[in-house]
Scaffold this active site. Structure first.
Site, PDB file in Angstrom:
ATOM      1  N   SER A  67      55.165   2.131  27.622  1.00 29.71           N
ATOM      2  CA  SER A  67      54.492   1.798  29.011  1.00 29.71           C
ATOM      3  C   SER A  67      53.303   2.317  29.668  1.00 29.71           C
ATOM      4  CB  SER A  67      55.400   1.588  29.919  1.00 29.71           C
ATOM      5  OG  SER A  67      56.231   2.742  30.250  1.00 29.71           O
ATOM      6  N   HIS A 125      55.864   5.349  37.338  1.00 25.57           N
ATOM      7  CA  HIS A 125      54.843   5.093  36.282  1.00 25.57           C
ATOM      8  C   HIS A 125      53.661   5.518  36.981  1.00 25.57           C
ATOM      9  CE1 HIS A 125      57.594   2.734  33.820  1.00 25.57           C
ATOM     10  NE2 HIS A 125      56.909   2.976  32.883  1.00 25.57           N
TER      11      HIS A 125
END
Length: 295
Positions: free
Chosen positions: A74, A274
Site C-alpha cells: 500500500s 499511511h
C-alpha cells in the site's frame, strides 16, 4: 514451500534495535573489562587495503525514456495520498506517480497493491518486470508482519491489543529476512538491467513524554518500524554485496509524525498509519536526491 530458518543474525540485530527504541537498558553488551592500550608486542599486523570494487548501483542519468516500474504494498500504491482508485488503492499522489512527474521518467505501470505481502508480490507483480525495465521501486514487508491488525487496534486506541499485535509483529521479524531474500533475488532476475530502489517505512511517532497516554503504544509501534526497516536494510545490503544493483532509501518524517502539529501520516480512518500526499512527497524527495531528474 521451503523450510523457514529462524534465529538469523539480521533478525537478532533488529530485535536489539527494537529494545533500544523501547528504552531498554542493555547492560554488559561490551563484555568484560576495559580495552588495554596496544603495544608493539600486541598491536595487530597491518594488512593490505583491498582494491576498491565497482559500485553495483551505478550512477546513471535518468531520461524521458527511462522505463520505471513500481511494485509492492500500500505504501508503493500510494494509499492515503488521496483519490485512490481500484481495489489496490492506487493514488496519483503516491510516491511512484509523484516521482515520475518530477523526474521526467516513464512510469510504465504501478503494479503495487494495498495488502500485498512478499508472497503476493512474487505471485502477481513480477510479470510487470522484464529485461527492458530500467528502474524499479519496491516497498514490501509490512503486511507480512500483520500491520493491518496493528493499524486497526492502535488507531482505535485499544492499547493492550495494540501492544499485543506489535509484539506478534516483532516475533515475525525472524522469518522476514528469508522472505525478503527471495523477493529481492526474484526482482533482480525478472529485471536484470534495472536499478532497484527499496523504500523503508516512515517512523510513526516523534519522541513523546513517557507520561503521555499514548506513550507505550507509540513506543511499541516505533520499535516495530525500526526493526522492520533494519531487517529490510540488511537484506538489501546483502543483495548489493552480491553485486545486485539495489539500494535502500528511508523517509524522514521528523517534525511531521502523528503527534506533531502538521503530521504527514493519517492517524485514524481507513488510511490510518499511511502517509498523506505530503508524506509521499518526502519519499519523492529522497528518490530525487538519489536518482536526480531526466536530462
Amino acid at each position: 514451500m521451503r523450510a523457514t530458518r529462524t534465529g538469523r543474525p539480521e533478525a537478532r540485530l533488529a530485535g536489539a534495535v527494537c529494545l533500544l527504541a523501547l528504552g531498554a537498558l542493555l547492560a554488559g553488551c561490551t563484555g568484560g573489562g576495559a580495552a588495554q592500550p596496544e603495544t608493539a608486542a600486541t598491536a595487530p599486523a597491518t594488512t593490505p587495503t583491498p582494491a576498491p570494487t565497482r559500485d553495483p548501483f551505478p550512477s546513471e542519468p535518468l531520461t524521458a525514456t527511462t522505463r520505471y516500474i513500481a511494485i509492492g504494498d500500500s505504501y508503493a500504491a500510494g494509499m492515503g495520498g488521496g483519490e485512490e482508485q481500484g481495489a489496490c488503492r492506487l493514488s496519483a499522489n503516491g510516491y511512484p506517480a509523484q516521482f515520475a512527474r518530477r523526474s521526467g521518467v516513464d512510469l510504465v505501470v504501478n503494479a503495487a497493491c494495498a495488502g500485498a505481502t512478499t508472497t503476493d508480490l512474487l505471485a502477481h507483480q513480477l510479470l510487470a518486470l522484464d529485461d527492458r525495465t530500467d528502474l524499479v521501486t519496491l516497498s514490501v514487508g509490512g503486511n507480512d508482519l500483520g500491520v493491518a491488525a496493528i493499524a486497526t487496534d492502535c488507531a482505535a486506541r485499544r492499547a493492550e491489543a495494540c501492544r499485543n499485535e506489535v509484539t506478534g509483529a516483532l516475533s515475525l521479524l525472524n522469518v522476514l529476512p528469508d522472505r525478503l531474500d527471495d523477493v529481492y533475488a526474484a526482482v533482480a532476475k525478472a529485471a536484470p538491467n534495472a536499478r532497484i530502489v527499496v523504500t523503508g517505512y516512515a517512523l510513526m511517532w516523534d519522541a513523546a513524554d513517557p507520561s503521555a497516554p499514548d506513550f507505550q503504544t507509540s513506543a511499541a509501534m516505533n520499535a516495530a518500524t525500526i526493526g522492520l526497516n533494519e531487517v529490510i536494510r540488511q537484506a538489501v545490503d546483502k543483495q548489493r554485496a552480491a553485486g545486485v544493483a539495489m539500494t535502500y532509501v528511508e523517509p524522514d518524517f521528523a517534525g511531521h509524525a502523528i503527534n506533531d502539529p502538521v503530521p504527514w501520516l493519517h492517524h485514524s480512518g481507513p488510511y490510518a498509519f499511511h502517509p498523506t500526499a505530503r508524506g509521499y512527497a518526502e519519499y519523492t524527495k529522497r528518490l530525487l536526491k538519489l536518482l536526480g531528474t531526466a536530462s
